[in-house]
Design an enzyme around this catalytic site. Sequence first.
Site, short mmCIF file in Angstrom:
data_model
loop_
_atom_site.label_atom_id
_atom_site.label_comp_id
_atom_site.label_asym_id
_atom_site.label_seq_id
_atom_site.Cartn_x
_atom_site.Cartn_y
_atom_site.Cartn_z
CG ASP A 68 -0.36 -0.46 2.50
OD1 ASP A 68 0.88 -0.39 2.62
OD2 ASP A 68 -1.10 -0.86 3.40
CG HIS A 71 -5.91 -2.13 8.38
ND1 HIS A 71 -5.96 -0.76 8.53
CD2 HIS A 71 -4.63 -2.47 8.64
CE1 HIS A 71 -4.77 -0.31 8.85
NE2 HIS A 71 -3.93 -1.32 8.93
CD GLU A 105 -8.63 0.89 6.92
OE1 GLU A 105 -8.66 0.02 7.81
OE2 GLU A 105 -7.96 1.93 7.05
#
Length: 269
Positions: free
Chosen positions: A85, A158, A163
Amino acid sequence: MPAPSPSRSLDLDGTPVLIFDDSAAACLAAAEQIAELVRSAVARRGKAVLGLATGGTPVPVYKGLVEEHQGGRLSFAEVSTYNLDEYYPMSPLDPQSYRTYMDRHLFSLVDLAPNRAHVPDGTVPESDLEAYGASYDRWIEAEGGLDLQLLGLGRNGHIGFNEPADLDLDTALKLPTRPVSLHPTTIADAAGDFGGEAHVPRRALTMGTASILSARRILVLAFGAKKAEAVSRSLTGPMTAQVPGSLLRSAGSRVTWMLDPAAAAQLPG
Ligand code: GLP
């Protein structure tokens, strides 16, 4: 150096859970497993493809890998990496970017080719984000998939920045790499890094559950009492999009959880 052994191990519905004396021992064991996997994937298929995580948890794992490299026991010359991410929007040069984190803890310290070290690009224009996410998944697929995905766990359960969400299970297991809005708990937890909640980006790009769950091996690390509830909900609660860590149960014994005693405190046995 021999890798530390767990002091306890559990089998929770087919998922192996290893509990180490402390986080340092777990991280050393994880680094040793990753090094071994790289060596065997390179020997077997000429390359290794790693999915990598950021956050405080894996820092000592990267230190262990760098030490293996410096000791001449591990080369990244045939390795490609795909990070989970990145905040959005975010310049790769920003000190808070996950690209900077990876450069600092791993990329600049080993012989990994710069063009094989992928971190989602926080500068992609808004209108191209969806297509960019789809490309990220295609690049992973074109490499023959991830040999290993390293994961931390958010306090809200998460994985990456997938999420908690109100989605049916089938959709939750097949999410693409995509832009997401960060959960209030995630924003609160990142406040320290950004000098206050107001400065935390509200959005991010995250590798989706589809690519994460297809990895041939998945190592999940979680340490400390603040992760205990997310660990137990992931491993013993219902499998649900509300607890993204619980989706890892769909990968069965391809997943190994590596915990310290505090993170394991709410598990049975
Ligand atoms: C961050 C990252 C996750 C990470 C998690 C836990 O927000 N996006 O990939 O696993 O939160 O962070 P930490 O390891 O610092 O507890």
